[in-house]
Scaffold this active site. Structure first.
Site, PDB file in Angstrom:
ATOM      1  N   HIS A   1      59.280  50.694 148.215  1.00 18.95           N
ATOM      2  CA  HIS A   1      58.624  50.413 149.495  1.00 18.95           C
ATOM      3  C   HIS A   1      58.994  51.516 150.487  1.00 18.95           C
ATOM      4  CE1 HIS A   1      57.964  46.338 147.930  1.00 18.95           C
ATOM      5  NE2 HIS A   1      57.059  46.215 148.883  1.00 18.95           N
TER       6      HIS A   1
ATOM      7  N   SER B   1      53.778  43.344 152.166  1.00 21.46           N
ATOM      8  CA  SER B   1      55.088  43.943 152.440  1.00 21.46           C
ATOM      9  C   SER B   1      55.008  45.369 152.951  1.00 21.46           C
ATOM     10  CB  SER B   1      55.941  43.907 151.171  1.00 21.46           C
ATOM     11  OG  SER B   1      55.280  44.566 150.099  1.00 21.46           O
TER      12      SER B   1
END
Length: 336
Positions: free
Chosen positions: A247, A40
């Site tokens: 993230h 990711s």
């Protein structure tokens, strides 16, 4: 005036020789093939904008592979996928490599070490979690199991793409020492240990990359001052939807990862991601989606790994509260 036939033959011969000696440039040279592998942190989770490729990989044109490809004119095969672990890269992504591949980037290892689960555990109130135990388990995996798995994976990349420039991409420190997010309860000590675990992971990635002649892009110093709760933050804190949490956001990819990875990959000096590059990357969305749909069946075998927000109504938390003689409602009011 009449030209002598021998002069005509000589002129034709000279023209032929000149054609052979002077290289010609094709009107449209083929774009160098670039394959982006990994998880990711490469696919672009956190940017909140994803191509429609029929998978849960969450590939974004704002992710650094897309930005580098747009900036340099590379032909991107965007195989990185949210949730990918080392076996997933091996089984579903390496087939994109070939002897013609010129450039490769890869970020993987965080999911194998269980980072999403560790963050989920540590985000709970201290009386309801075993953060240290979760970190110890992750560090044990990183120290004892990960190096061998990386060595095997990197050898496979080198075998499949022997002429490619390969850059292994690391993970930033997520925290800066305090938790400003409501409904997560990372202590300063826990944040320090989590950052140390990211450093440990980067150390193993760097060593394994060096052993295979690959470059290593370490984002630690570049993200200092831009962690969760910094201003500006390049890493999302607790987010809605929760899958965006912890993230890199759009700035994390354009200002953090792209200027770090690009020079190592291309050998050219770092350049800022311009509005023109952003537009070119965004314009590639449909083509990237169409390209990745051919892999959709394989990609659906990859299970997304996501942070889960603390649930103080769960049975587990209620049991812990009773054991510690804590009134949850009163505790939340005092610690939010």
């Amino acid at each position: 005036m009449r030209t002598h036939p021998r002069l005509l033959l000589l002129a034709a011969a000279l023209a032929a020789i000149i054609t052979l000696l002077v290289p010609t440039t094709p009107a449209s040279a083929a774009a160098p093939p670039y394959v982006a592998l990994g998880d990711s942190y490469s696919s672009g989770v956190g940017t909140r904008s994803y191509i429609s490729d029929g998978t849960s990989c969450q590939r974004s044109t704002y992710a650094y592979p897309s930005l580098i490809a747009a900036q340099k004119g590379y032909a991107l095969n965007f195989r990185a996928c949210s949730g990918a672990k080392i076996p997933d890269v091996t089984n579903t992504q390496l087939s994109a490599l070939s002897t013609a591949t010129r450039y490769v980037t890869i970020s993987v290892g965080g999911n194998d070490a269980g980072f999403a689960d560790v963050l989920t555990e540590c985000a709970q109130p201290g009386w309801a979690s075993n953060c240290d135990g979760a970190i110890n388990t992750a560090q044990s995996y990183i120290n004892n199991t990960l190096p061998g798995a990386l060595s095997t994976l990197y050898a496979s990349i080198k075998s499949r793409a022997p002429s490619a420039k390969v850059v292994v991409v690391g993970y930033p420190r997520v925290f800066q020492g305090e938790d400003c997010n409501a409904f997560t309860w990372f202590s300063p000590a826990e944040e320090t240990r989590l950052n140390q675990t990211a450093d440990l992971l980067n150390g193993k990635l760097s060593t394994a990359a060096s052993a295979k002649g690959f470059a290593f892009a370490n984002p630690t110093s570049r993200f200092i001052g831009h962690a969760v709760c910094d201003n500006p933050e390049w890493l999302n804190g607790l987010s809605n939807p929760v899958s965006e949490s912890y993230h890199p956001n759009k700035l994390g990819h354009s200002s953090g990862y792209t200027p770090l990875v690009s020079p190592l990959l291309t050998g050219a000096p770092a350049r800022a991601v311009s509005p023109t590059v952003l537009r070119a990357a965004a314009a590639s969305a449909d083509a990237l989606a169409a390209q990745q749909r051919q892999y959709a069946v394989a990609d659906r075998s990859i299970k997304p790994e996501s942070f889960r927000a603390p649930d103080l109504t769960s049975h587990r938390v209620k049991v812990a509260a009773r054991q510690h003689h804590i009134n949850i409602a009163r505790w939340v009011a005092n610690h939010s």
